[in-house]
Scaffold this active site. Structure first.
Site, PDB file in Angstrom:
ATOM      1  N   ASP A 134       4.001  -7.633  -4.732  1.00  9.10           N
ATOM      2  CA  ASP A 134       3.635  -6.249  -4.457  1.00  9.10           C
ATOM      3  C   ASP A 134       4.877  -5.366  -4.497  1.00  9.10           C
ATOM      4  O   ASP A 134       5.827  -5.660  -5.223  1.00  9.10           O
ATOM      5  CB  ASP A 134       2.927  -6.171  -3.088  1.00  9.10           C
ATOM      6  CG  ASP A 134       1.838  -5.111  -3.063  1.00  9.10           C
ATOM      7  OD1 ASP A 134       2.186  -3.928  -3.113  1.00  9.10           O
ATOM      8  OD2 ASP A 134       0.652  -5.470  -2.999  1.00  9.10           O
TER       9      ASP A 134
ATOM     10  N   HIS B  25       2.730   0.132   0.155  1.00  5.81           N
ATOM     11  CA  HIS B  25       1.598  -0.702  -0.241  1.00  5.81           C
ATOM     12  C   HIS B  25       1.740  -2.166   0.163  1.00  5.81           C
ATOM     13  O   HIS B  25       0.828  -2.765   0.749  1.00  5.81           O
ATOM     14  CB  HIS B  25       1.430  -0.579  -1.761  1.00  5.81           C
ATOM     15  CG  HIS B  25       0.155  -1.102  -2.297  1.00  5.81           C
ATOM     16  ND1 HIS B  25      -0.009  -2.414  -2.686  1.00  5.81           N
ATOM     17  CD2 HIS B  25      -1.028  -0.501  -2.550  1.00  5.81           C
ATOM     18  CE1 HIS B  25      -1.231  -2.587  -3.152  1.00  5.81           C
ATOM     19  NE2 HIS B  25      -1.870  -1.438  -3.083  1.00  5.81           N
TER      20      HIS B  25
ATOM     21  N   SER C 236      -7.145  -3.099  -3.555  1.00  6.55           N
ATOM     22  CA  SER C 236      -5.891  -3.643  -3.009  1.00  6.55           C
ATOM     23  C   SER C 236      -6.042  -4.068  -1.560  1.00  6.55           C
ATOM     24  O   SER C 236      -5.363  -4.982  -1.098  1.00  6.55           O
ATOM     25  CB  SER C 236      -4.786  -2.579  -3.072  1.00  6.55           C
ATOM     26  OG  SER C 236      -4.214  -2.518  -4.337  1.00  6.55           O
TER      27      SER C 236
END
Length: 739
Positions: free
Chosen positions: A141, A181, A473
């Site tokens: 990620d 994220h 996600s």
């Protein structure tokens, strides 16, 4: 101002053609420049070492080896002239040459909703609570804030493939490049502090492959998969993707190889829904667990406009990084253009409706906040809805709606000025998120996603604290955490068994009309962790794709083998129920059978079709295996190729989210040998140039931002969008305006 707006609205209408499309000659696509360079991933038919690879490239002087892959792929990455790459494809040892593409991050009440809290009362073979203890979960990620108080105990190790070091810290800074994220994803999996993730005692291995702005390339993601295999992680989560729908991209192949080496690979399915065939790589990887997004229990805001027969309820999708949408039950709505300050002079105390484009979402909301607005609604400038996020936290609520709803509201406001609107809030759960990408996978016609998990308004860790985000996600790490729990309870299970346990115990969801979602929309259904951990019947594979009818004469027959494993302690008796009868479809199932504890039995399921009698293009549903009172679902899909299958569809064009850019999107269902967007002057149909073009494009959604300087002068143009494959060309035409 009013005359200009009326003109712009008229441009959205279909304008009758003076000349038929077929009479317009599209020039040949530009040739590849001898000087054009690129980076590509080369896949080999068999394993090779660095010296043999260099020998292979001796006759291609511009091509330089960058990375050699031994685990994730049999192959290497190379940089050099595109012309020489085209020649390299013809070499006997080469399986595929794929130019590097870009991947980006796909944008607490969900934990008990999927049964994760119930698992805490169960114990493994060592009499330890099932919390993911001892299971290594790799997260590819944007990095991770390993100093976050909820992640300090679970973070174990990291690597950075963006900066080339061992510090996987999230990108910090300003101008929209900082990231959160990876920290959010890691928190859903294994936060262990104020917030508890799905598997709070799992060990997080962080691989930073997406850099500033959450963007990375094929090389970086492949290197991360290679490292995760070397580090022997048990579970690998990739909440990232692109829009290419095809099974053969290097990342999808690498995930399949990781599964072959004992890793449970989990990936997000993409945020390009609700249209079919929108799943992108690596969600197309056959052996990985591809996860779509559903809604946990939510309080969903709706805007209500009009009265009586004209009353419309419009679902609001809150933007990420803003205040919760919690406005009082009435308010005044005004149209504020695209959100420039000069357009918002009268916004004080009102909710402003803004069109997407020209300004970033952050700029739009910031301008509205400074003007004293109570809230912001941004409508899309291309078909459908979207997920938006802000660079900085704002103190007014903001939400998005789709293009059609926005245009209707805009026209009403232009006629009547400000409009009275009301807001109501509905409880919603177990609905397929509109943005969640749908399958099936092109070429293989595989069912994707495999499973759903909550992916809307999911609160988790970020570097500055906590934030609710949404997207597939957020759905994928729920499944990665669930996989860690299953592996703690069943340490000898293979990735296929883990995938089967998750799928066979899922809850199939139904839409607002109480009809089941299609299998290529939801896979097996929504994750139920408490049932998956206790699963004692394992079906491999967890879904069946019978492929596509290939235009041959007569009856089409398919046989698929399924392995039924009994993980329980007693003999199990199984039988199939017949699905609903459909014209032209005949099923063949084995008679009732038994499987002893700890044993497996392979069975054959047959599908016979008479294409001339079939009434639909896609057949899908669930086969049901009965075991006592248990009903185990097995999703299936069969495709009858429809005549005149379109090579290109769904073209849309609008202003980009940054000043001086435009963006387009279109769909190539089965790829194209050539595609392009040819522009012609509206008045004389003189060719004005290509907006974009390409060769040998795999199937899937194509989305691209185009800088203004690469487009022709200001004006109205006829765009002919074309795609060629297997000797057939299809075209779409549209009128577009460039300002």
């Amino acid at each position: 101002m009013m005359k200009k707006v009326v003109l712009l609205l008229s441009l959205l209408l279909v304008i009758p053609e003076t000349f038929p499309r077929s009479a317009i000659r599209i020039p040949p696509l530009p040739q590849i420049s001898p000087a054009e360079t690129a980076t590509a991933i080369v896949t080999l038919k068999e394993q090779a070492d660095t010296s043999s690879i260099r020998k292979l490239l001796e006759k291609y002087p511009s091509l330089k080896v960058r990375c050699v892959y031994q685990h994730a792929l049999s192959g290497f990455s190379v940089a050099g002239k595109v012309k020489e790459m085209e020649e390299l494809k013809k070499e006997r040892l080469i399986s595929n040459v794929s130019q590097v593409s870009y991947y980006q991050a796909e944008m607490e009440g969900s934990i008990p909703f999927i049964g994760a809290d119930k698992i805490r009362n169960l114990f493994d073979e060592k009499n330890q609570r099932i919390t993911g203890k001892g299971i290594k979960v790799g997260v590819i990620d944007t990095g991770i804030d390993y100093n976050h108080p909820d992640l300090r105990r679970t973070y174990r190790f990291g690597r950075d493939f963006v900066d080339g070091d061992r510090d996987p810290m999230e990108t910090k800074g300003s101008a929209g490049l900082a990231t959160v994220h990876g920290t959010h994803v890691a928190g859903i999996i294994a936060a262990n502090g104020k917030m508890k993730g799905v598997a709070p005692e799992a060990e997080i291995y962080a691989y930073r492959a997406l850099g500033p702005g959450g963007v990375g390339n094929t090389e970086q993601v492949l290197a991360a998969i290679e490292a995760a295999i070397e580090d022997k992680v048990d579970v690998l989560n990739l909440s990232l993707g692109n829009n290419v729908n095809g099974p053969d991209l290097p990342i999808s192949q690498a995930l399949n190889k990781a599964v072959d080496q004992g890793i449970v690979a989990v990936t997000s399915n993409g945020n390009s829904g609700p249209d079919v065939w929108t799943v992108g790589s690596p969600g197309t990887a056959e052996k990985a667990i591809s996860v779509g997004a559903s809604t946990p229990p939510l309080r969903v805001p709706y805007l209500v406009a009009g009265l009586g027969a004209r009353r419309k309820e419009i679902r609001l999708m809150p933007l990420q990084g803003v205040e919760e949408w919690n406005l009082s039950f009435s308010g005044l709505l005004m149209y504020g253009g695209v959100g420039y300050r000069k357009e918002l002079h009268h916004a004080k105390g009102k909710i402003v409706l803004l069109k997407r484009g020209k300004l970033t979402f952050d700029e739009k909301v910031r301008n509205a906040e400074k003007a004293g607005a109570k809230g912001v609604i941004i409508y899309n400038n291309t078909k459908g809805g979207f997920i938006g996020s802000l660079e900085e936290q704002r103190n007014i609520p903001a939400a998005s709606i789709d293009k059609a709803a926005g245009e209707r509201l805009k026209q009403t406001l232009l006629i009547g000025g400000n409009g009275d609107v009301r807001f109501l809030y509905k409880k919603e759960e177990d609905k397929l998120a509109d943005f969640s990408s749908r399958g099936p996978v092109t070429v293989t016609w595989g069912i994707k996603p495999d499973i759903l998990a909550p992916g809307v308004a999911i609160k988790s860790t970020i570097p500055s604290g906590y934030l609710a985000l949404q997207g597939t996600s957020m759905a994928a790490p729920h499944v990665a955490g669930a996989s860690a729990l299953i592996l703690q309870a069943h340490p000898d299970w293979s990735p296929g068994q883990v995938k089967s346990a998750l799928m066979s115990t899922s809850k199939p969801l139904v839409n607002e009309n109480r009809q089941p979602y299609r299998t290529y929309e939801q896979g097996a259904g929504r994750l139920q962790i408490d049932k998956a951990v206790k699963a004692d019947t394992i079906l491999v594979p967890g879904s069946l794709s019978f492929g596509m009818y290939e235009n041959k004469e007569g009856i089409d027959e398919h046989l698929e083998k399924v392995t039924v494993g009994n993980e329980g302690k007693t003999i199990k008796h199984y039988s199939f129920t017949f699905p609903k009868r459909e014209q032209g479809i005949t099923w063949k199932f084995p008679s009732s059978f038994t499987v002893k504890p700890g044993e497996q039995k392979q069975i054959t399921i047959g599908l016979q079709v008479s294409p001339n009698e079939m009434e639909k293009g896609i057949y899908d549903g669930y086969l049901t295996l009965l075991e006592g009172t248990n009903r185990i679902s097995l999703p299936f899909l069969y495709v009858k190729e429809e005549p005149n299958y379109p090579r290109v569809m769904g073209f849309d064009f609008g202003e980009g989210d940054k000043e001086g850019t435009y963006r387009y999107e279109m769909y190539l269902p089965r790829g194209a040998e050539e595609f392009g967007i040819a522009l012609y002057n509206e008045d004389n149909l003189q060719f004005a140039g290509f907006m974009d073009w390409g060769r040998n494009n795999p199937g899937g959604m194509v989305k691209k931002d185009i800088p203004r300087e690469k487009l022709p002068p200001k004006g109205i143009y006829k765009a002919i969008v074309f795609a060629k494959k297997s000797g057939k060309e299809d075209r779409i035409d549209a009128m577009i305006q460039i300002e």
